[in-house]
Design an enzyme around this catalytic site. Structure first.
Site, PDB file in Angstrom:
ATOM      1  CG  ASN A 146     -50.602  29.387 -13.301  1.00 21.14           C
ATOM      2  OD1 ASN A 146     -50.397  28.998 -14.443  1.00 21.14           O
ATOM      3  ND2 ASN A 146     -50.521  30.661 -12.950  1.00 21.14           N
TER       4      ASN A 146
ATOM      5  CB  SER B 275     -45.714  31.741 -19.879  1.00 17.94           C
ATOM      6  OG  SER B 275     -44.371  31.324 -20.066  1.00 17.94           O
TER       7      SER B 275
END
EC number: 1.3.5.2
Length: 337
Positions: A140, A176
């Site tokens: 990621n 995020s």
């Protein structure tokens, strides 16, 4: 029962410290006592194909458990079908000031504002090289805080280029809530530019190394139906290999009045389950099975895992559920889905 005793002790510690100590303990080899309690249950073989890859089973780790790839071998012993490490950035960064992780115990939730704290992509590569895990490792990736939004694609391209030969798949984290304006990359021209450039880079590296590494996009649970439909159209258009749904939510309304509910950051765990599952359902309809979905957010039981799959997820991931229920949850889920 043994894990719940351990959990009481761990919950006396600040969450980030407890997380660190748990992983360090996991990493200690040849502890027969630990093996007896955590590795004893037999896991059924349930291989599944997704993104052109063969996974040992449908359940993997969500990004954030092992940011720097330091515990790949230890986590693999728990029975996960795949390990996703990160989020990592091109350069190391310390993340946001501590404390930056908070438990909502009564709701089995966690609020975090970590801010992509990690030791950088080069360190991660060294750790992957040292690991003995032969299964699929997802990586990621994100952008550095110091990189402007306009230049953020460059950070993703740097990471893709460096990690390409070592990753089973690459997850692009543009959702995020703890990096300023990062979620803007999910919209309009910025989103199209990102998809175009990462797909172009993937094609170049495929030709160079004669190896195709799938790319997944990780999205927010706070998107509207229209936004999800628009995202789906672009994912199909640019032939992205998978979508990960979802990241943490900024919606804390379910926590009203609870301790730590006013802390800033992304909320994960059980309070996210319904929201993330609803996102999967919408994506499943709009993607029309052209792109697989990796479901994550609030899985804490066999039933919640099944809900993700029944809503359209091919693979699923856990993190907060592991914190609250321990390693045996992994085996329960794998053996019943």
């Amino acid at each position: 029962m043994f894990y719940y005793f351990i959990r009481k002790l761990l919950f006396l510690l600040e969450p980030e410290k407890a997380h660190f100590l748990t992983l360090k303990y996991l990493n200690i080899k040849n502890i027969q006592f630990f093996d007896f309690f955590f590795y004893k249950t037999i896991i059924l073989s349930k291989k599944i194909k997704c993104m052109g890859l063969i996974f040992d089973n449908k359940l993997g780790t969500a990004a954030g458990i092992d940011k720097n790839g330091e515990y790949i071998d230890a986590l693999s012993k728990l029975g996960f079908g795949f390990i996703e490490v990160g989020t990592v950035t091109p350069l190391p960064q310390v993340g946001n000031p501590k404390p930056r992780m908070f438990r909502i115990v009564s709701m089995e939730g966690i609020i975090n504002r970590m801010g992509f704290n990690n030791l950088g992509i080069d360190n991660l590569i060294r750790n992957i090289k040292k690991s003995n895990f032969k299964g699929i490792i997802g990586v990621n990736i994100g952008k550095n805080k110091s990189t402007s939004l306009e230049n953020s694609v460059d950070d993703y391209l740097i990471c893709i280029e460096k990690i390409y030969c070592y990753a089973g798949y690459i997850a692009i984290n543009i959702s995020s809530p703890n990096t300023t304006n990062l979620r803007n990359l999910q919209y309009g021209i910025l989103f199209k530019k990102l998809l175009y450039k990462i797909k172009k880079k993937q094609k170049e590296l495929h030709k160079k190394y004669l190896k195709y590494v799938p790319i997944a996009i990780k999205i927010s649970p706070d998107l509207s139906i229209k936004e999800l439909v628009d995202i789906s159209k672009q994912l199909i258009r640019y032939k992205i290999d998978a979508v990960i749904a979802t990241n943490t939510t900024l919606d804390h309304s379910s926590l009203f009045g609870l301790k730590n509910s006013s802390e800033q950051g992304g909320l994960s765990g059980l309070p996210l389950q319904k929201k993330s599952t609803n996102t999967i359902s919408i994506l499943s309809k709009s993607l029309q099975k052209k792109i697989p979905i990796i479901g994550v957010g609030g899985i804490n039981s066999i039933n919640s895992a099944k809900e993700k799959i029944e809503s359209g997820a091919t693979l699923i991931q856990i993190y907060s559920g592991l914190v609250y229920h321990g390693p045996k949850l992994i085996k329960k889920i794998i053996n019943h889905i």
